[in-house]
Design a protein around this motif. Structure first.
Motif, PDB file in Angstrom:
ATOM      1  N   GLY A   1     -11.744 -14.907 -13.017  1.00 50.61           N
ATOM      2  CA  GLY A   1     -10.773 -14.070 -12.324  1.00 50.61           C
ATOM      3  C   GLY A   1     -11.380 -12.712 -12.001  1.00 50.61           C
ATOM      4  N   ILE A   2     -11.159 -12.250 -10.792  1.00 49.52           N
ATOM      5  CA  ILE A   2     -11.652 -10.955 -10.334  1.00 49.52           C
ATOM      6  C   ILE A   2     -10.453 -10.136  -9.852  1.00 49.52           C
ATOM      7  CG2 ILE A   2     -13.128  -9.746  -8.667  1.00 49.52           C
ATOM      8  CD1 ILE A   2     -14.788 -11.538 -10.466  1.00 49.52           C
ATOM      9  N   ASN A   3     -10.259  -8.951 -10.432  1.00 56.37           N
ATOM     10  CA  ASN A   3      -9.160  -8.091  -9.994  1.00 56.37           C
ATOM     11  C   ASN A   3      -9.410  -7.656  -8.555  1.00 56.37           C
ATOM     12  OD1 ASN A   3      -7.330  -6.071  -9.431  1.00 56.37           O
ATOM     13  ND2 ASN A   3      -7.450  -5.159 -11.454  1.00 56.37           N
ATOM     14  N   CYS A   4      -8.550  -8.094  -7.650  1.00 54.13           N
ATOM     15  CA  CYS A   4      -8.724  -7.822  -6.226  1.00 54.13           C
ATOM     16  C   CYS A   4      -7.723  -6.811  -5.677  1.00 54.13           C
ATOM     17  CB  CYS A   4      -8.658  -9.130  -5.438  1.00 54.13           C
ATOM     18  SG  CYS A   4     -10.143 -10.114  -5.680  1.00 54.13           S
ATOM     19  N   LEU A   5      -7.023  -6.105  -6.545  1.00 53.66           N
ATOM     20  CA  LEU A   5      -6.100  -5.088  -6.044  1.00 53.66           C
ATOM     21  C   LEU A   5      -6.804  -4.067  -5.145  1.00 53.66           C
ATOM     22  CD1 LEU A   5      -3.737  -4.569  -9.110  1.00 53.66           C
ATOM     23  CD2 LEU A   5      -3.132  -5.508  -6.866  1.00 53.66           C
ATOM     24  N   PRO A   6      -7.997  -3.579  -5.505  1.00 53.87           N
ATOM     25  CA  PRO A   6      -8.666  -2.641  -4.587  1.00 53.87           C
ATOM     26  C   PRO A   6      -9.118  -3.304  -3.285  1.00 53.87           C
ATOM     27  CG  PRO A   6      -9.600  -2.479  -6.803  1.00 53.87           C
ATOM     28  CD  PRO A   6      -8.711  -3.687  -6.781  1.00 53.87           C
ATOM     29  N   ILE A   7      -9.520  -4.573  -3.354  1.00 51.25           N
ATOM     30  CA  ILE A   7     -10.044  -5.257  -2.171  1.00 51.25           C
ATOM     31  C   ILE A   7      -8.943  -5.523  -1.148  1.00 51.25           C
ATOM     32  CG2 ILE A   7     -11.183  -7.360  -1.335  1.00 51.25           C
ATOM     33  CD1 ILE A   7     -12.551  -7.531  -4.087  1.00 51.25           C
ATOM     34  N   ILE A   8      -7.751  -5.896  -1.591  1.00 51.72           N
ATOM     35  CA  ILE A   8      -6.690  -6.223  -0.624  1.00 51.72           C
ATOM     36  C   ILE A   8      -6.194  -4.994   0.124  1.00 51.72           C
ATOM     37  CG2 ILE A   8      -5.992  -8.363  -1.747  1.00 51.72           C
ATOM     38  CD1 ILE A   8      -3.544  -6.868  -2.861  1.00 51.72           C
ATOM     39  N   GLU A   9      -6.562  -3.811  -0.341  1.00 53.25           N
ATOM     40  CA  GLU A   9      -6.239  -2.588   0.419  1.00 53.25           C
ATOM     41  C   GLU A   9      -6.878  -2.643   1.804  1.00 53.25           C
ATOM     42  OE1 GLU A   9      -4.473   0.298  -0.325  1.00 53.25           O
ATOM     43  OE2 GLU A   9      -3.802  -0.405  -2.295  1.00 53.25           O
ATOM     44  N   GLN A  10      -7.944  -3.440   1.956  1.00 55.36           N
ATOM     45  CA  GLN A  10      -8.619  -3.612   3.245  1.00 55.36           C
ATOM     46  C   GLN A  10      -8.141  -4.873   3.965  1.00 55.36           C
ATOM     47  OE1 GLN A  10     -10.702  -1.216   4.439  1.00 55.36           O
ATOM     48  NE2 GLN A  10     -10.029  -0.123   2.604  1.00 55.36           N
ATOM     49  N   PHE A  11      -7.052  -5.486   3.468  1.00 54.07           N
ATOM     50  CA  PHE A  11      -6.403  -6.654   4.074  1.00 54.07           C
ATOM     51  C   PHE A  11      -7.256  -7.914   4.032  1.00 54.07           C
ATOM     52  CE2 PHE A  11      -4.255  -2.964   5.715  1.00 54.07           C
ATOM     53  CZ  PHE A  11      -2.933  -3.299   5.485  1.00 54.07           C
ATOM     54  N   GLY A  12      -7.964  -8.116   2.938  1.00 52.96           N
ATOM     55  CA  GLY A  12      -8.724  -9.330   2.725  1.00 52.96           C
ATOM     56  C   GLY A  12      -8.898  -9.521   1.231  1.00 52.96           C
ATOM     57  N   SER A  13      -9.702 -10.492   0.835  1.00 50.33           N
ATOM     58  CA  SER A  13      -9.966 -10.708  -0.580  1.00 50.33           C
ATOM     59  C   SER A  13     -11.368 -11.279  -0.745  1.00 50.33           C
ATOM     60  CB  SER A  13      -8.894 -11.615  -1.191  1.00 50.33           C
ATOM     61  OG  SER A  13      -8.948 -11.563  -2.602  1.00 50.33           O
ATOM     62  N   LEU A  14     -11.602 -11.992  -1.844  1.00 47.77           N
ATOM     63  CA  LEU A  14     -12.949 -12.431  -2.189  1.00 47.77           C
ATOM     64  C   LEU A  14     -13.644 -13.210  -1.087  1.00 47.77           C
ATOM     65  CD1 LEU A  14     -12.442 -13.560  -5.876  1.00 47.77           C
ATOM     66  CD2 LEU A  14     -13.610 -11.521  -5.058  1.00 47.77           C
ATOM     67  N   HIS A  15     -12.970 -14.219  -0.585  1.00 49.62           N
ATOM     68  CA  HIS A  15     -13.600 -15.052   0.436  1.00 49.62           C
ATOM     69  C   HIS A  15     -13.876 -14.236   1.693  1.00 49.62           C
ATOM     70  CE1 HIS A  15     -14.099 -18.313   3.368  1.00 49.62           C
ATOM     71  NE2 HIS A  15     -14.603 -18.963   2.335  1.00 49.62           N
ATOM     72  N   CYS A  16     -12.985 -13.329   2.012  1.00 46.05           N
ATOM     73  CA  CYS A  16     -13.119 -12.528   3.228  1.00 46.05           C
ATOM     74  C   CYS A  16     -14.287 -11.545   3.167  1.00 46.05           C
ATOM     75  CB  CYS A  16     -11.843 -11.739   3.484  1.00 46.05           C
ATOM     76  SG  CYS A  16     -10.380 -12.757   3.739  1.00 46.05           S
ATOM     77  N   ILE A  17     -14.597 -11.029   1.973  1.00 43.76           N
ATOM     78  CA  ILE A  17     -15.642 -10.002   1.891  1.00 43.76           C
ATOM     79  C   ILE A  17     -17.037 -10.586   1.702  1.00 43.76           C
ATOM     80  CG2 ILE A  17     -14.056  -8.255   1.028  1.00 43.76           C
ATOM     81  CD1 ILE A  17     -15.429  -8.620  -1.729  1.00 43.76           C
TER      82      ILE A  17
ATOM     83  N   ASP B   1       0.847  -1.193   0.000  1.00 45.10           N
ATOM     84  CA  ASP B   1       0.000   0.000   0.000  1.00 45.10           C
ATOM     85  C   ASP B   1       0.884   1.246   0.000  1.00 45.10           C
ATOM     86  OD1 ASP B   1       0.871   0.379   2.648  1.00 45.10           O
ATOM     87  OD2 ASP B   1      -1.058  -0.172   3.531  1.00 45.10           O
ATOM     88  N   ASP B   2       0.263   2.413   0.137  1.00 40.92           N
ATOM     89  CA  ASP B   2       0.996   3.683   0.091  1.00 40.92           C
ATOM     90  C   ASP B   2       2.003   3.836   1.225  1.00 40.92           C
ATOM     91  OD1 ASP B   2      -0.395   4.378  -2.193  1.00 40.92           O
ATOM     92  OD2 ASP B   2      -1.917   5.530  -1.097  1.00 40.92           O
ATOM     93  N   GLU B   3       1.770   3.135   2.340  1.00 37.85           N
ATOM     94  CA  GLU B   3       2.699   3.199   3.482  1.00 37.85           C
ATOM     95  C   GLU B   3       3.745   2.089   3.427  1.00 37.85           C
ATOM     96  OE1 GLU B   3      -0.835   3.344   4.286  1.00 37.85           O
ATOM     97  OE2 GLU B   3      -0.625   5.506   4.004  1.00 37.85           O
ATOM     98  N   GLN B   4       3.786   1.371   2.307  1.00 34.69           N
ATOM     99  CA  GLN B   4       4.719   0.258   2.095  1.00 34.69           C
ATOM    100  C   GLN B   4       4.440  -0.936   3.009  1.00 34.69           C
ATOM    101  OE1 GLN B   4       6.732   0.167  -0.668  1.00 34.69           O
ATOM    102  NE2 GLN B   4       5.433   1.943  -1.019  1.00 34.69           N
ATOM    103  N   THR B   5       3.189  -1.099   3.413  1.00 33.97           N
ATOM    104  CA  THR B   5       2.762  -2.283   4.151  1.00 33.97           C
ATOM    105  C   THR B   5       2.377  -3.342   3.130  1.00 33.97           C
ATOM    106  OG1 THR B   5       1.903  -0.912   5.947  1.00 33.97           O
ATOM    107  CG2 THR B   5       1.078  -3.196   5.804  1.00 33.97           C
TER     108      THR B   5
END
Length: 119
Positions: A89-105, A41-45
């Motif tokens: 396939g689903i682009n999850c780059l925006p979703i992982i910004e919240q520290f999860g992905s498809l299954h998590c949301i 992310d922007d903070e290099q996390t």
């Protein structure tokens, strides 16, 4: 990638999985998934980019993708694991910004669960 910070833990997990057997002592048919390049992310996390956070719904498997060179191989490997399913396939780059992905949301509830809970 032996230089990845998660390599040792993932390698140990792979060895552990290879030792698992069914109740009749048959080894499981393991299908390896690639590891996407690290995403930050922007903070290099480091963000949790993984193909293993997929979601099975009806006759479809939704698979996270990351605009990565490994996306195509991940979709192919998951198709091998679920040959009767459509793989999407689903682009999850925006979703992982919240520290999860498809299954998590998603929230999977067994049929009738909400009806039973409301009583």
């Amino acid at each position: 990638d032996k230089t990845d910070e998660h390599y040792n833990a993932l390698h140990a997990m792979e060895k552990q999985l290879q030792g698992f057997k069914t109740t009749d002592n048959t080894p499981y048919n393991l299908i390896a998934l690639p590891w996407p390049k690290a995403v930050y992310d922007d903070e290099q996390t480091r963000l949790p980019a993984t193909y293993a956070n997929y979601l099975i719904i009806n006759n479809t498997v939704l698979v996270p993708t990351y605009d990565d060179v490994s996306d195509k191989l991940a979709l192919t490997q998951i198709q091998q694991a679920y040959p009767e399913h459509t793989i999407v396939g689903i682009n999850c780059l925006p979703i992982i910004e919240q520290f999860g992905s498809l299954h998590c949301i998603t929230m999977q509830l067994p049929r009738g669960f909400l009806t039973g809970a409301a009583q």
